[in-house]
Design a protein around this motif. Sequence first.
Motif, PDB file in Angstrom:
ATOM      1  N   LEU A  47       2.201   1.838  -3.455  1.00  0.00           N
ATOM      2  CA  LEU A  47       1.163   2.399  -4.318  1.00  0.00           C
ATOM      3  C   LEU A  47       0.983   3.890  -4.062  1.00  0.00           C
TER       4      LEU A  47
ATOM      5  N   GLU B  37      -3.106 -10.106  -5.425  1.00  0.00           N
ATOM      6  CA  GLU B  37      -2.595 -10.065  -6.805  1.00  0.00           C
ATOM      7  C   GLU B  37      -1.076  -9.905  -6.816  1.00  0.00           C
ATOM      8  N   GLU B  38      -0.571  -8.955  -6.013  1.00  0.00           N
ATOM      9  CA  GLU B  38       0.864  -8.718  -5.976  1.00  0.00           C
ATOM     10  C   GLU B  38       1.605  -9.890  -5.332  1.00  0.00           C
TER      11      GLU B  38
ATOM     12  N   LYS C  25      -8.082  -9.295   0.509  1.00  0.00           N
ATOM     13  CA  LYS C  25      -7.432  -8.057   0.059  1.00  0.00           C
ATOM     14  C   LYS C  25      -6.999  -8.281  -1.393  1.00  0.00           C
ATOM     15  N   ASP C  26      -7.857  -7.935  -2.328  1.00  0.00           N
ATOM     16  CA  ASP C  26      -7.676  -8.345  -3.719  1.00  0.00           C
ATOM     17  C   ASP C  26      -6.367  -7.856  -4.329  1.00  0.00           C
ATOM     18  N   SER C  27      -6.063  -6.585  -4.158  1.00  0.00           N
ATOM     19  CA  SER C  27      -4.846  -6.036  -4.774  1.00  0.00           C
ATOM     20  C   SER C  27      -3.593  -6.644  -4.164  1.00  0.00           C
ATOM     21  N   THR C  28      -3.619  -6.817  -2.833  1.00  0.00           N
ATOM     22  CA  THR C  28      -2.466  -7.420  -2.152  1.00  0.00           C
ATOM     23  C   THR C  28      -2.278  -8.864  -2.593  1.00  0.00           C
TER      24      THR C  28
ATOM     25  N   VAL D 169       0.835  -1.206   0.000  1.00  0.00           N
ATOM     26  CA  VAL D 169       0.000   0.000   0.000  1.00  0.00           C
ATOM     27  C   VAL D 169       0.873   1.261   0.000  1.00  0.00           C
TER      28      VAL D 169
END
Length: 459
Positions: free
Chosen positions: A201, A235-236, A230-233, A198
Amino acid sequence: MTKEQWGALQEQICKTIGQNNYKTWIEPLRFRGVTPEGIVTLQAPTNFFGTYVSQNFGDMLLAQISTVEPSARRLAFQAGIVDDPSDKAEEKAKPLNLPETEQAPVTSSRDQQLPGAPLDMRFTFDTFVVGKPNELAHAAARRVAEGGPVMFNPLFLYGGVGLGKTHLMHAIAWELSQRNPGLTVLYLSAEQFMYRFVQALRERKMMDFKEMFRSVDVLMVDDVQFIAGKDSTQEEFFHTFNALVDQNKQIIISADRAPDEIKDLENRIRSRLQSGLVVDLHPTDYELRLGILQSKVEVYRGMHPGLQIDDGVLEFLAHRISTNVRVLEGALTRLFAFASLVGKPINMDLVQDSLADVLRASERKISIDEIQRKVAEHYNIRLSDMIGPKRVRNFARPRQVAMYLCKQLTSRSLPEIGRRFGGRDHTTVMHGVRRIEELRQQDGQIDEDVEMLRRALEA
């Protein structure tokens, strides 16, 4: 005190704290002198090393040194190069700023900016007590810590609170770093991974983030269940995971449950986590809890050599505090602290006085009725025969087993247990309990039956 006298103390110190602790923490120290004010100066390899020795072995060292140097009043540690061939380490040493944390940041020798979590110096393989519930996890962790070709990728450790996941993770990191100081070993929690993501970003530094996490040799992520949802996390994390696996880099993950039981975890991540070795740390059994307590007592005795601990205290704690090893260790720490402050031996009275809240919180909710039913089913007899007046062996032995379990697994008094077994006297219950204790030492089948019943009741 001279350097020769310090050398002569080593054998006694080794006997006091054990060979592993001695070789790890005491042998690297160098004696540098005693001031007229009684300050004994010892040189340690690093700040963290000296701080840990001061906090965990300081009292014991001062007591041992006082036997040959009565003027000794306190210890002072210097950090520097211990084995300086020109013996000018004093000039290079710098005083420790005590007290500091006894944790060292997990960074590599190549990149001191990696955002690692601190490693606890107490959590090594030497201090991990192995028993049946955790022997597979320990063996797998040992194998990964040896380094070399990646065998289990990822190694996924899971289990409830206080069962040793974090201890094994720290132990792996310490072992890898010691075996190969050039490795980039990064240990952090899933929450820290998310925070770093985060932050990257927000500051528009995603390329730096990606490069940093993909440059490690070993990535260790604790409590991975926290990235679920936590979708974005996720993904990474998925892309980081794949990049490291493609480079044949080792990944070690821990969680409080198996991958397929983590809610809101993406299927592709769940599949990757299941592709390696998934190992469960089972709840501790009585023998493992007792072993952990005995190991801790050895450490505490080095710090408080004069304290006495009565027979039966450790066995009582291992029976009563069964859900969480951290609570168990905390109870023992409290006992030693209380005993050293008030100058009393550690006996059952002290246990009841100082651990009343812990014992209440961990009190088993198993009922006498439940124990009687479970034992009757196991031995295939009627419940009425167990609590009835018949004394034939087929009924008497299960009755004694049930009495024994009632004594061990409930807080009921002997007279109350006797009343629930057909109005028998408390001396009958006492005799039954003692008889089963004897038989467990003599008869393997009885011991196996009792242990199996206990586990079934505690499950």
